[in-house]
Write an enzyme that holds these catalytic residues in place. Structure first.
Site, PDB file in Angstrom:
ATOM      1  N   ALA A 142       0.815  -1.220   0.000  1.00 36.58           N
ATOM      2  CA  ALA A 142       0.000   0.000   0.000  1.00 36.58           C
ATOM      3  C   ALA A 142       0.851   1.274   0.000  1.00 36.58           C
ATOM      4  O   ALA A 142       2.001   1.259   0.441  1.00 36.58           O
ATOM      5  CB  ALA A 142      -0.918  -0.017   1.221  1.00 36.58           C
ATOM      6  N   PHE A 144       1.269   5.646   0.998  1.00 43.47           N
ATOM      7  CA  PHE A 144       1.120   6.387   2.259  1.00 43.47           C
ATOM      8  C   PHE A 144      -0.143   7.241   2.310  1.00 43.47           C
ATOM      9  O   PHE A 144      -0.545   7.683   3.370  1.00 43.47           O
ATOM     10  CB  PHE A 144       2.352   7.297   2.468  1.00 43.47           C
ATOM     11  CG  PHE A 144       2.295   8.570   1.661  1.00 43.47           C
ATOM     12  CD1 PHE A 144       1.604   9.688   2.133  1.00 43.47           C
ATOM     13  CD2 PHE A 144       2.898   8.659   0.406  1.00 43.47           C
ATOM     14  CE1 PHE A 144       1.540  10.855   1.377  1.00 43.47           C
ATOM     15  CE2 PHE A 144       2.831   9.815  -0.347  1.00 43.47           C
ATOM     16  CZ  PHE A 144       2.141  10.916   0.145  1.00 43.47           C
ATOM     17  N   LYS A 168       1.541  -5.470   3.445  1.00 41.75           N
ATOM     18  CA  LYS A 168       2.684  -4.595   3.715  1.00 41.75           C
ATOM     19  C   LYS A 168       2.231  -3.154   3.577  1.00 41.75           C
ATOM     20  O   LYS A 168       2.083  -2.632   2.472  1.00 41.75           O
ATOM     21  CB  LYS A 168       3.854  -4.858   2.760  1.00 41.75           C
ATOM     22  CG  LYS A 168       5.127  -4.179   3.265  1.00 41.75           C
ATOM     23  CD  LYS A 168       6.105  -3.827   2.184  1.00 41.75           C
ATOM     24  CE  LYS A 168       5.817  -2.520   1.497  1.00 41.75           C
ATOM     25  NZ  LYS A 168       5.899  -1.307   2.331  1.00 41.75           N
ATOM     26  N   GLU A 171       5.665   2.062   4.709  1.00 40.44           N
ATOM     27  CA  GLU A 171       6.551   2.185   5.870  1.00 40.44           C
ATOM     28  C   GLU A 171       6.395   3.559   6.531  1.00 40.44           C
ATOM     29  O   GLU A 171       6.813   3.763   7.662  1.00 40.44           O
ATOM     30  CB  GLU A 171       8.007   1.935   5.455  1.00 40.44           C
ATOM     31  CG  GLU A 171       8.607   2.918   4.451  1.00 40.44           C
ATOM     32  CD  GLU A 171       8.216   2.632   2.988  1.00 40.44           C
ATOM     33  OE1 GLU A 171       7.275   1.846   2.765  1.00 40.44           O
ATOM     34  OE2 GLU A 171       8.839   3.216   2.085  1.00 40.44           O
ATOM     35  N   ARG A 172       5.737   4.496   5.799  1.00 37.39           N
ATOM     36  CA  ARG A 172       5.600   5.840   6.359  1.00 37.39           C
ATOM     37  C   ARG A 172       4.350   5.986   7.233  1.00 37.39           C
ATOM     38  O   ARG A 172       4.236   6.919   8.003  1.00 37.39           O
ATOM     39  CB  ARG A 172       5.589   6.866   5.220  1.00 37.39           C
ATOM     40  CG  ARG A 172       6.936   6.889   4.511  1.00 37.39           C
ATOM     41  CD  ARG A 172       7.025   7.977   3.507  1.00 37.39           C
ATOM     42  NE  ARG A 172       6.496   7.585   2.216  1.00 37.39           N
ATOM     43  CZ  ARG A 172       6.627   8.302   1.128  1.00 37.39           C
ATOM     44  NH1 ARG A 172       7.238   9.454   1.173  1.00 37.39           N
ATOM     45  NH2 ARG A 172       6.132   7.879  -0.011  1.00 37.39           N
ATOM     46  N   SER A 221       3.172   4.493  -6.657  1.00 36.99           N
ATOM     47  CA  SER A 221       3.737   5.225  -7.797  1.00 36.99           C
ATOM     48  C   SER A 221       4.023   4.280  -8.984  1.00 36.99           C
ATOM     49  O   SER A 221       4.121   3.066  -8.811  1.00 36.99           O
ATOM     50  CB  SER A 221       5.053   5.875  -7.373  1.00 36.99           C
ATOM     51  OG  SER A 221       5.984   4.857  -7.066  1.00 36.99           O
ATOM     52  N   CYS A 276      -4.720  10.210  -5.310  1.00 35.73           N
ATOM     53  CA  CYS A 276      -4.539   9.767  -6.690  1.00 35.73           C
ATOM     54  C   CYS A 276      -5.694  10.249  -7.567  1.00 35.73           C
ATOM     55  O   CYS A 276      -5.583  10.240  -8.780  1.00 35.73           O
ATOM     56  CB  CYS A 276      -4.443   8.260  -6.760  1.00 35.73           C
ATOM     57  SG  CYS A 276      -5.967   7.480  -6.272  1.00 35.73           S
ATOM     58  N   GLU A 376       3.492  13.911 -12.331  1.00 40.90           N
ATOM     59  CA  GLU A 376       2.504  13.958 -11.251  1.00 40.90           C
ATOM     60  C   GLU A 376       3.134  14.762 -10.108  1.00 40.90           C
ATOM     61  O   GLU A 376       4.210  14.411  -9.622  1.00 40.90           O
ATOM     62  CB  GLU A 376       2.202  12.529 -10.778  1.00 40.90           C
ATOM     63  CG  GLU A 376       1.195  12.484  -9.653  1.00 40.90           C
ATOM     64  CD  GLU A 376       0.949  11.061  -9.132  1.00 40.90           C
ATOM     65  OE1 GLU A 376       1.887  10.253  -9.101  1.00 40.90           O
ATOM     66  OE2 GLU A 376      -0.205  10.780  -8.760  1.00 40.90           O
TER      67      GLU A 376
HETATM   68  P1  NAD Z   1       5.310   4.569  -3.512  1.00 40.79           P
HETATM   69  O1  NAD Z   1       5.322   3.889  -4.822  1.00 40.79           O
HETATM   70  O2  NAD Z   1       6.506   5.330  -3.096  1.00 40.79           O
HETATM   71  O3  NAD Z   1       5.057   3.485  -2.351  1.00 40.79           O
HETATM   72  C1  NAD Z   1       4.023   2.501  -2.481  1.00 40.79           C
HETATM   73  C2  NAD Z   1       4.523   1.187  -1.886  1.00 40.79           C
HETATM   74  O4  NAD Z   1       5.594   0.689  -2.683  1.00 40.79           O
HETATM   75  C3  NAD Z   1       5.039   1.330  -0.471  1.00 40.79           C
HETATM   76  O5  NAD Z   1       4.535   0.258   0.284  1.00 40.79           O
HETATM   77  C4  NAD Z   1       6.552   1.280  -0.626  1.00 40.79           C
HETATM   78  O6  NAD Z   1       7.173   0.630   0.449  1.00 40.79           O
HETATM   79  C5  NAD Z   1       6.757   0.498  -1.897  1.00 40.79           C
HETATM   80  N1  NAD Z   1       7.893   1.012  -2.681  1.00 40.79           N
HETATM   81  C6  NAD Z   1       8.206   2.301  -2.919  1.00 40.79           C
HETATM   82  N2  NAD Z   1       9.293   2.391  -3.722  1.00 40.79           N
HETATM   83  C7  NAD Z   1       9.667   1.130  -3.988  1.00 40.79           C
HETATM   84  C8  NAD Z   1      10.685   0.563  -4.784  1.00 40.79           C
HETATM   85  N3  NAD Z   1      11.554   1.327  -5.453  1.00 40.79           N
HETATM   86  N4  NAD Z   1      10.765  -0.773  -4.845  1.00 40.79           N
HETATM   87  C9  NAD Z   1       9.908  -1.546  -4.193  1.00 40.79           C
HETATM   88  N5  NAD Z   1       8.903  -1.059  -3.431  1.00 40.79           N
HETATM   89  C10 NAD Z   1       8.777   0.247  -3.334  1.00 40.79           C
HETATM   90  O7  NAD Z   1       4.002   5.480  -3.474  1.00 40.79           O
HETATM   91  P2  NAD Z   1       3.588   6.520  -2.347  1.00 40.79           P
HETATM   92  O8  NAD Z   1       4.481   7.720  -2.426  1.00 40.79           O
HETATM   93  O9  NAD Z   1       3.413   5.834  -1.043  1.00 40.79           O
HETATM   94  O10 NAD Z   1       2.106   6.922  -2.863  1.00 40.79           O
HETATM   95  C11 NAD Z   1       1.889   7.942  -3.796  1.00 40.79           C
HETATM   96  C12 NAD Z   1       1.656   7.384  -5.178  1.00 40.79           C
HETATM   97  O11 NAD Z   1       0.598   6.430  -5.145  1.00 40.79           O
HETATM   98  C13 NAD Z   1       1.208   8.437  -6.186  1.00 40.79           C
HETATM   99  O12 NAD Z   1       1.851   8.199  -7.404  1.00 40.79           O
HETATM  100  C14 NAD Z   1      -0.289   8.202  -6.313  1.00 40.79           C
HETATM  101  O13 NAD Z   1      -0.864   8.614  -7.530  1.00 40.79           O
HETATM  102  C15 NAD Z   1      -0.351   6.717  -6.183  1.00 40.79           C
HETATM  103  N6  NAD Z   1      -1.667   6.270  -5.779  1.00 40.79           N
HETATM  104  C16 NAD Z   1      -2.434   5.658  -6.731  1.00 40.79           C
HETATM  105  C17 NAD Z   1      -3.705   5.260  -6.408  1.00 40.79           C
HETATM  106  C18 NAD Z   1      -4.570   4.584  -7.435  1.00 40.79           C
HETATM  107  O14 NAD Z   1      -5.534   3.940  -7.045  1.00 40.79           O
HETATM  108  N7  NAD Z   1      -4.262   4.705  -8.708  1.00 40.79           N
HETATM  109  C19 NAD Z   1      -4.201   5.453  -5.112  1.00 40.79           C
HETATM  110  C20 NAD Z   1      -3.368   6.069  -4.173  1.00 40.79           C
HETATM  111  C21 NAD Z   1      -2.101   6.471  -4.518  1.00 40.79           C
END
Ligand code: NAD
Length: 491
Positions: A142, A144, A168, A171-172, A221, A276, A376
């Site tokens: 998930a 943050f 999972k 982490e934030r 992301s 999002c 974005e």
């Molecule tokens: P993020 O991708 O940084 O983190 C999401 C998850 O992926 C976390 O659990 C994190 O631990 C893990 N993660 C992050 N980087 C990773 C990597 N390099 N390798 C493996 N795992 C990794 O996203 P975020 O900053 O927590 O959330 C914001 C993003 O989520 C925005 O882009 C937003 O548009 C998107 N979002 C999309 C929806 C949707 O339904 N389309 C909904 C909510 C958020």
């Protein structure tokens, strides 16, 4: 899987707030009058030979009926944890819990959702029917920005279908998921049916690689989502991956001005733009561009403050890095020729001088080649483009890489109809700024905002977390017995 969680994930960082610990009972040795743990690394799983099942659909339904009530009774407690860790305002945090709760309520109708199909008399004496069955161990990763809603899109749907679940959280913001775990334990979910690990890369790789895990739900992301989709798929897992967005709100000159401007301001700056489905891009069509000064006035009136302060409209961003990133994207807009109508940088919040605050910001005269349009931003920044007519607006949107959500503001039915038919975006609002579908439907982001072929929750969510067994059976009367072997393909 649970055993390997204990050994292989020992190096993964654990969250601070640990409310529950699930454990699988192991058979001890009885030596010298004492029950002692074995040192073995090889264990045999024990099943009930009568059923090979852990729970029935009716008992799962009962768990979720209790769970929805427990969540309902604790919305304020959950919201407080969200505001503390994520920063959004308390009222918005309650909305976060409420939208997740609706998925849990939907899960309670699993006895209808899990029904298979039947077609009798496919040919003489032959009937075909299907069972919908769980697939095994499922996992959720998930982001943050919705600490309650998004985990609740994941493990309740997976578990109510009869799977066990490994969650999972980001982490934030781990605290809300830990509270939700304690609550599902209180609702009667058997130990081991929901498991939680924390961390980032190591935890994600563990999920993408472990052979026991059959399906992965990801929200976050594009950078992480595309990696997880590819790695998980390569390892033979189903993956549904909801990713980034650039959602456009189209303002037609015939729209209800009061309604439209208020909805646009709320959808652009609510949750500090960290949604999002935020409307982060506005296209003013024709004369509606004259409403821009009023849009700026309304945006200025929003109060930037810590999320738990009374009257706060816009809380802080998640981290100093996020604030720096958003501020540099604003600067890139200025440098590339956009007009800064409202600048939220350097906003001062009394008593919270070290917070990650950015106030509502509006960039106009934006063009599709600018960085602030292509990326974005995920902050309280509205970028404004202009179009001479609806076709031009639709073409802009269809050329953008993302397809998560969009909205049109109009009082003309024919305009709305044309828009909903021609715009290539998965979720469309007509005079509705953030059209996140309720859970009897599915969350249907498309193009660059989604990978996979089965969406979250609704009918598609059930499909994602289940597999089908199809039975074709023939019961012939005694006198119709097959007397010679049939070697041609049956038709
Ligand atoms: P993020 O991708 O940084 O983190 C999401 C998850 O992926 C976390 O659990 C994190 O631990 C893990 N993660 C992050 N980087 C990773 C990597 N390099 N390798 C493996 N795992 C990794 O996203 P975020 O900053 O927590 O959330 C914001 C993003 O989520 C925005 O882009 C937003 O548009 C998107 N979002 C999309 C929806 C949707 O339904 N389309 C909904 C909510 C958020």
């Amino acid at each position: 899987l649970l055993r390997s969680l204990r050994s292989k994930t020992a190096h993964i960082q654990l969250g601070r707030l640990c409310y529950s610990s699930s454990s699988v009972p192991t058979t001890k040795l009885f030596i010298d009058g004492k029950f002692v743990d074995s040192n073995t690394s090889e264990w045999l799983d024990i099943h009930n030979p009568a059923t090979n099942e852990v729970t029935s659909v009716l008992s799962r339904q009962q768990v979720f009926l209790r769970y929805q009530q427990i969540i309902k009774d604790n919305i304020k407690e959950l919201a407080k944890v969200i505001t503390l860790e994520q920063g959004k305002t308390l009222a918005d945090a309650e909305g976060d819990v409420y939208r997740g709760l609706q998925v849990v309520e939907h899960a309670c109708s699993i006895t209808s959702l899990m029904l298979g199909e039947t077609l009798p008399s496919i040919t003489k004496d032959m009937d075909t029917y299907t069972y919908r069955l769980p697939i095994g161990v499922c996992a959720g990763i998930a982001p943050f920005n919705f600490p309650a809603m998004i985990p609740l899109w994941m493990f309740p749907m997976g578990m109510v279908c009869g799977n066990t679940y490994l969650m999972k959280p980001s982490e934030r913001v781990p605290g809300c998921t830990m509270l939700l775990a304690k609550m599902i334990q209180d609702a009667g979910a058997p130990d081991g049916t929901l498991n939680i690990i924390h961390g980032q890369h190591a935890a994600v790789n563990f999920i993408c690689e472990h052979p026991a895990i059959k399906a992965i739900s990801f929200v976050g992301s594009n950078q992480a989502g595309e990696y997880i989709y590819e790695k998980g798929s390569k390892n033979g897992k189903r993956v549904q991956s909801n990713m980034g967005a650039k959602n456009h709100g189209v303002v037609m000159p015939d729209a209800n001005k009061e309604n439209t401007l208020n909805q646009l301001v709320g959808a652009a700056f609510g949750a500090a733009g960290q949604r999002c489905m935020a409307l982060s891009t506005a296209i003013f069509v024709g004369e509606s561009r004259e409403w821009l000064p009023e849009l700026v006035q309304r945006s200025k009136s929003l109060r930037v403050n810590a999320g738990d302060q009374p009257g706060a409209d816009v809380g802080p961003l998640i981290s100093p890095d996020a604030r720096n990133r958003v501020e540099s994207l604003i600067q890139s807009g200025v440098d590339e020729g956009a007009k800064l109508l409202l600048d939220g940088r350097n906003v001062k919040v009394k008593g919270y001088e070290n917070g990650n605050f950015v106030g509502p910001t509006i960039l106009s005269n934006v063009t599709p080649d600018m960085t602030c349009y292509k990326e974005e931003i995920f902050g309280p920044v509205l970028v404004v483009l202009e179009a001479d007519n609806l076709d031009e607006a639709i073409s802009l949107i269809n050329n953008n890489q993302y397809g998560n959500g969009t909205a049109i503001f109009t009082t003309n039915g024919a305009t709305a109809r044309k828009y909903t038919h021609e715009v290539d975006v998965g979720q469309i609002g007509v005079n509705v700024p953030i059209p996140v579908p309720l859970p009897m439907f599915s969350f249907t982001g498309s193009r660059g905002s989604f990978r996979g072929d089965t969406n979250f929750y609704g009918k598609q969510g059930i499909q994602f977390y289940t597999q089908i067994k199809t039975v074709t059976s023939q019961w012939k009367a005694e006198d119709a017995t097959v007397t010679t072997p049939a070697v041609t393909m049956p038709t």
